[in-house]
Design a protein around this motif. Structure first.
Motif, PDB file in Angstrom:
ATOM      1  N   UNK A  52      -5.519   3.027  13.355  1.00 57.29           N
ATOM      2  CA  UNK A  52      -4.638   3.984  12.692  1.00 57.29           C
ATOM      3  C   UNK A  52      -5.074   4.337  11.270  1.00 57.29           C
ATOM      4  N   UNK A  53      -4.829   5.580  10.902  1.00 56.95           N
ATOM      5  CA  UNK A  53      -4.728   5.996   9.512  1.00 56.95           C
ATOM      6  C   UNK A  53      -3.377   6.698   9.373  1.00 56.95           C
ATOM      7  N   UNK A  54      -2.598   6.288   8.382  1.00 55.22           N
ATOM      8  CA  UNK A  54      -1.303   6.904   8.104  1.00 55.22           C
ATOM      9  C   UNK A  54      -1.339   7.522   6.713  1.00 55.22           C
ATOM     10  N   UNK A  55      -0.701   8.674   6.563  1.00 57.80           N
ATOM     11  CA  UNK A  55      -0.643   9.248   5.231  1.00 57.80           C
ATOM     12  C   UNK A  55       0.557   8.678   4.464  1.00 57.80           C
ATOM     13  N   UNK A  56       0.645   9.019   3.202  1.00 58.61           N
ATOM     14  CA  UNK A  56       1.661   8.437   2.312  1.00 58.61           C
ATOM     15  C   UNK A  56       3.079   8.711   2.795  1.00 58.61           C
ATOM     16  N   UNK A  57       3.307   9.904   3.312  1.00 59.39           N
ATOM     17  CA  UNK A  57       4.639  10.275   3.782  1.00 59.39           C
ATOM     18  C   UNK A  57       5.095   9.388   4.936  1.00 59.39           C
ATOM     19  N   UNK A  58       4.190   9.063   5.827  1.00 58.95           N
ATOM     20  CA  UNK A  58       4.540   8.198   6.957  1.00 58.95           C
ATOM     21  C   UNK A  58       4.808   6.774   6.486  1.00 58.95           C
ATOM     22  N   UNK A  59       3.922   6.248   5.627  1.00 65.36           N
ATOM     23  CA  UNK A  59       4.094   4.880   5.128  1.00 65.36           C
ATOM     24  C   UNK A  59       5.415   4.743   4.387  1.00 65.36           C
ATOM     25  N   UNK A  62       8.070   6.301   4.989  1.00 63.70           N
ATOM     26  CA  UNK A  62       9.159   6.329   5.957  1.00 63.70           C
ATOM     27  C   UNK A  62       9.389   5.022   6.686  1.00 63.70           C
ATOM     28  N   UNK A  63       8.330   4.201   6.821  1.00 67.23           N
ATOM     29  CA  UNK A  63       8.468   2.972   7.626  1.00 67.23           C
ATOM     30  C   UNK A  63       8.418   1.680   6.815  1.00 67.23           C
ATOM     31  N   UNK A  64       8.012   1.746   5.550  1.00 68.23           N
ATOM     32  CA  UNK A  64       7.725   0.519   4.794  1.00 68.23           C
ATOM     33  C   UNK A  64       8.921  -0.417   4.684  1.00 68.23           C
ATOM     34  N   UNK A  65      10.104   0.136   4.606  1.00 67.36           N
ATOM     35  CA  UNK A  65      11.299  -0.692   4.411  1.00 67.36           C
ATOM     36  C   UNK A  65      11.684  -1.474   5.658  1.00 67.36           C
ATOM     37  N   UNK A  66      11.237  -1.013   6.827  1.00 68.56           N
ATOM     38  CA  UNK A  66      11.763  -1.558   8.078  1.00 68.56           C
ATOM     39  C   UNK A  66      10.733  -2.271   8.958  1.00 68.56           C
ATOM     40  N   UNK A  67       9.473  -2.286   8.553  1.00 69.63           N
ATOM     41  CA  UNK A  67       8.415  -2.808   9.423  1.00 69.63           C
ATOM     42  C   UNK A  67       8.581  -4.283   9.754  1.00 69.63           C
ATOM     43  N   UNK A  68       9.269  -5.035   8.898  1.00 69.23           N
ATOM     44  CA  UNK A  68       9.430  -6.478   9.135  1.00 69.23           C
ATOM     45  C   UNK A  68      10.690  -6.827   9.917  1.00 69.23           C
ATOM     46  N   UNK A  69      11.465  -5.835  10.298  1.00 66.57           N
ATOM     47  CA  UNK A  69      12.722  -6.111  10.998  1.00 66.57           C
ATOM     48  C   UNK A  69      12.490  -6.857  12.312  1.00 66.57           C
ATOM     49  N   UNK A  70      13.426  -7.707  12.660  1.00 66.48           N
ATOM     50  CA  UNK A  70      13.331  -8.462  13.913  1.00 66.48           C
ATOM     51  C   UNK A  70      13.365  -7.540  15.130  1.00 66.48           C
ATOM     52  N   UNK A 122       0.801  -1.228   0.000  1.00 70.65           N
ATOM     53  CA  UNK A 122       0.000   0.000   0.000  1.00 70.65           C
ATOM     54  C   UNK A 122       0.831   1.275   0.000  1.00 70.65           C
ATOM     55  N   UNK A 123       2.134   1.183  -0.180  1.00 68.65           N
ATOM     56  CA  UNK A 123       2.979   2.367   0.007  1.00 68.65           C
ATOM     57  C   UNK A 123       2.774   3.456  -1.038  1.00 68.65           C
ATOM     58  N   UNK A 124       2.078   3.138  -2.130  1.00 68.53           N
ATOM     59  CA  UNK A 124       1.763   4.174  -3.119  1.00 68.53           C
ATOM     60  C   UNK A 124       0.404   4.813  -2.872  1.00 68.53           C
ATOM     61  N   UNK A 125      -0.314   4.321  -1.877  1.00 65.08           N
ATOM     62  CA  UNK A 125      -1.632   4.884  -1.559  1.00 65.08           C
ATOM     63  C   UNK A 125      -1.479   6.193  -0.795  1.00 65.08           C
ATOM     64  N   UNK A 126      -2.437   7.096  -0.966  1.00 65.89           N
ATOM     65  CA  UNK A 126      -2.381   8.378  -0.257  1.00 65.89           C
ATOM     66  C   UNK A 126      -2.622   8.203   1.233  1.00 65.89           C
ATOM     67  N   UNK A 127      -3.501   7.252   1.582  1.00 64.18           N
ATOM     68  CA  UNK A 127      -3.821   6.999   2.984  1.00 64.18           C
ATOM     69  C   UNK A 127      -3.994   5.497   3.189  1.00 64.18           C
ATOM     70  N   UNK A 128      -3.570   5.033   4.364  1.00 67.50           N
ATOM     71  CA  UNK A 128      -3.662   3.611   4.678  1.00 67.50           C
ATOM     72  C   UNK A 128      -4.261   3.443   6.062  1.00 67.50           C
ATOM     73  N   UNK A 129      -5.247   2.529   6.171  1.00 68.78           N
ATOM     74  CA  UNK A 129      -5.794   2.128   7.461  1.00 68.78           C
ATOM     75  C   UNK A 129      -5.511   0.641   7.645  1.00 68.78           C
ATOM     76  N   UNK A 130      -5.445   0.198   8.877  1.00 68.58           N
ATOM     77  CA  UNK A 130      -5.099  -1.188   9.182  1.00 68.58           C
ATOM     78  C   UNK A 130      -6.294  -1.883   9.829  1.00 68.58           C
ATOM     79  N   UNK A 131      -6.559  -3.092   9.382  1.00 67.85           N
ATOM     80  CA  UNK A 131      -7.798  -3.767   9.752  1.00 67.85           C
ATOM     81  C   UNK A 131      -7.501  -5.171  10.265  1.00 67.85           C
ATOM     82  N   UNK A 132      -7.970  -5.494  11.453  1.00 69.45           N
ATOM     83  CA  UNK A 132      -7.867  -6.859  11.981  1.00 69.45           C
ATOM     84  C   UNK A 132      -9.053  -7.679  11.507  1.00 69.45           C
ATOM     85  N   UNK A 133      -8.883  -8.976  11.418  1.00 72.18           N
ATOM     86  CA  UNK A 133      -9.913  -9.843  10.846  1.00 72.18           C
ATOM     87  C   UNK A 133     -11.084 -10.100  11.780  1.00 72.18           C
TER      88      UNK A 133
END
Length: 310
Positions: free
Chosen positions: A162-169, A171-179, A76-87
Motif C-alpha cells: 500500500x501507499x496511502x495519501x495524507x487524507x486517507x491516513x 481518516x483512519x489514524x484514530x481507529x486503526x488500533x481498535x479491537x 506518520x499522519x503528518x506525512x504526505x504519503x505513507x507506505x507500509x513495510x514488513x520486516x
C-alpha cells in the motif's frame, strides 16, 4: 516498518530499500521490544544510508503487528504519503517509483484532497527466497478490482504493497488500533472504497516471504488441503470469522456515521448497515442479502461455505 525479533530477514529488506530507484524516502521503524539483534542491524543500516532512519522502541509491547502498525500510522499522519513495510519481505527496486507514479496519476484524476490508496500484487517466496507463486492475486484468486460489497466480506488489499495519501491516513489514524478492526490495511481499504478511491498495480511489487512466523500469510483459496482444513475447523470457526467481519463494519458505520449521513453516501450507509446486522437475521435473509448486493467470497467452495455457514 513494524519489527519484532526480525534479525533473520530484516537485513535483506533494508538492503532492498537502499536499492530503490526512488531515493527521497524516510524510514520510520517501531520495534515491539525485540530481544534479538534487530536494533543493531537497523543502527548499522542507518549509518550506511543518506536517508533519515528513525528507530523507535515501544515503551511496552503492543502485542501484535496490527497494534504496532497502528502506532506507526499515528507517527506518520503528518506525512504526505505513507507506505507500509514488513520486516521479512524484499521490495522490487522500482516499488516506490511505480507506486508513487500511480499515486500522482490518481491525484491528477481525483485531486490531492481526496482519500487515495494504491496497492499491487506480490510474488510469494519461501524462507530461502525461492519463488512459490509469481502472483498472489492469481494464487489466492483475488479480484484486485473488488468494490465495497466484496471488500466488506473479504479484504483484497495487501498492506505491504500500500501507499496511502495524507487524507486517507488522517481518516483512519484514530481507529486503526481498535479491537474491532481486523487489520490496518483492511480499515484503509474500507475507508478508501467508501470515501475515496483505490488504484491497483497489477504486477508484483515485492517478494512476500511466506514462513511459519508470518502474522498474516498468503493462502491458495482453491487448494484442497487449505479448504479441507477450513471445513475441518467447521461451522463454529467460520461463523466466528463472519461475526468478526460484521463487527468491523458495524464499528466503521458507528465511527463514520457523521460522514456517512451525507446524501452522496446513502447507498454505502444502507449497504454497510445491512451487512452489519446480518448476525441477527435468518439464514434465508442473509443469503438473499448476499445475492442482492453481490457480496460473495472468492472461489466456488468458499461461496458454498458462505451459504451453509455465513
Amino acid at each position: 516498518m513494524a519489527v519484532y525479533n526480525g534479525q533473520e530477514y530484516i537485513r535483506e529488506q533494508l538492503e532492498s530499500l537502499k536499492d530503490q530507484t526512488y531515493t527521497e524516502w524516510r524510514l520510520v521503524i517501531r520495534d515491539d521490544r525485540s530481544s534479538d539483534k534487530t536494533a543493531e542491524i537497523v543502527k548499522k543500516f542507518s549509518d550506511e544510508v543518506e536517508q533519515e532512519v528513525i528507530f523507535k522502541v515501544n515503551e511496552k509491547p503492543s502485542g501484535s503487528a496490527k497494534n504496532n502498525f497502528a502506532l506507526l500510522i499515528n507517527d506518520a499522519k503528518e506525512s504526505d504519503y505513507v507506505m507500509f513495510c514488513d520486516q521479512d519481505d524484499i521490495w522490487k527496486k522500482d516499488k516506490i517509483e511505480i507506486t508513487f507514479n500511480k499515486m500522482k496519476q490518481a491525484e491528477e484524476r481525483y485531486g490531492r484532497d481526496f482519500p487515495l490508496l494504491v496497492h499491487g500484487d506480490v510474488e510469494v517466496i519461501d524462507e530461502n527466497g525461492n519463488i512459490n507463486a509469481d502472483s498472489m492475486f492469481e494464487m489466492s484468486h483475488i479480484n484486485a478490482d473488488s468494490k465495497l460489497p466484496q471488500i466488506l466480506i473479504q479484504n483484497h488489499v495487501t498492506g505491504c504493497t500500500m501507499m496511502c495519501n495524507k487524507k486517507l491516513i488522517a481518516g483512519i489514524s484514530e481507529y486503526a488500533s481498535s479491537e474491532y478492526i481486523i487489520m490496518h490495511d483492511y480499515l484503509a481499504a474500507l475507508y478508501a472504497s467508501v470515501f475515496g478511491k483505490i488504484e491497483v498495480i497489477k504486477k508484483p511489487l515485492l517478494s512476500y516471504r511466506q514462513h511459519s512466523g508470518n502474522s498474516v500469510g498468503a493462502k491458495n483459496n482453491n487448494n484442497p488441503v487449505y479448504l479441507l482444513k477450513r471445513l475441518a475447523n467447521g461451522r463454529k470457526s467460520y461463523k466466528e470469522a463472519m461475526e468478526t467481519s460484521r463487527n468491523q463494519v458495524k464499528f466503521f458505520v458507528e465511527i463514520y456515521r457523521k460522514e456517512l449521513a451525507a446524501e452522496k453516501y446513502c447507498e454505502e450507509y444502507e449497504l454497510m448497515s445491512g451487512y452489519a446486522s446480518l448476525g441477527s437475521r435468518a439464514k434465508l435473509y442473509r443469503i438473499m442479502f448476499y445475492k442482492k448486493n453481490h457480496i460473495w467470497k472468492n472461489g466456488t467452495i468458499r461461496k458454498i461455505m458462505q451459504v451453509i455457514w455465513g
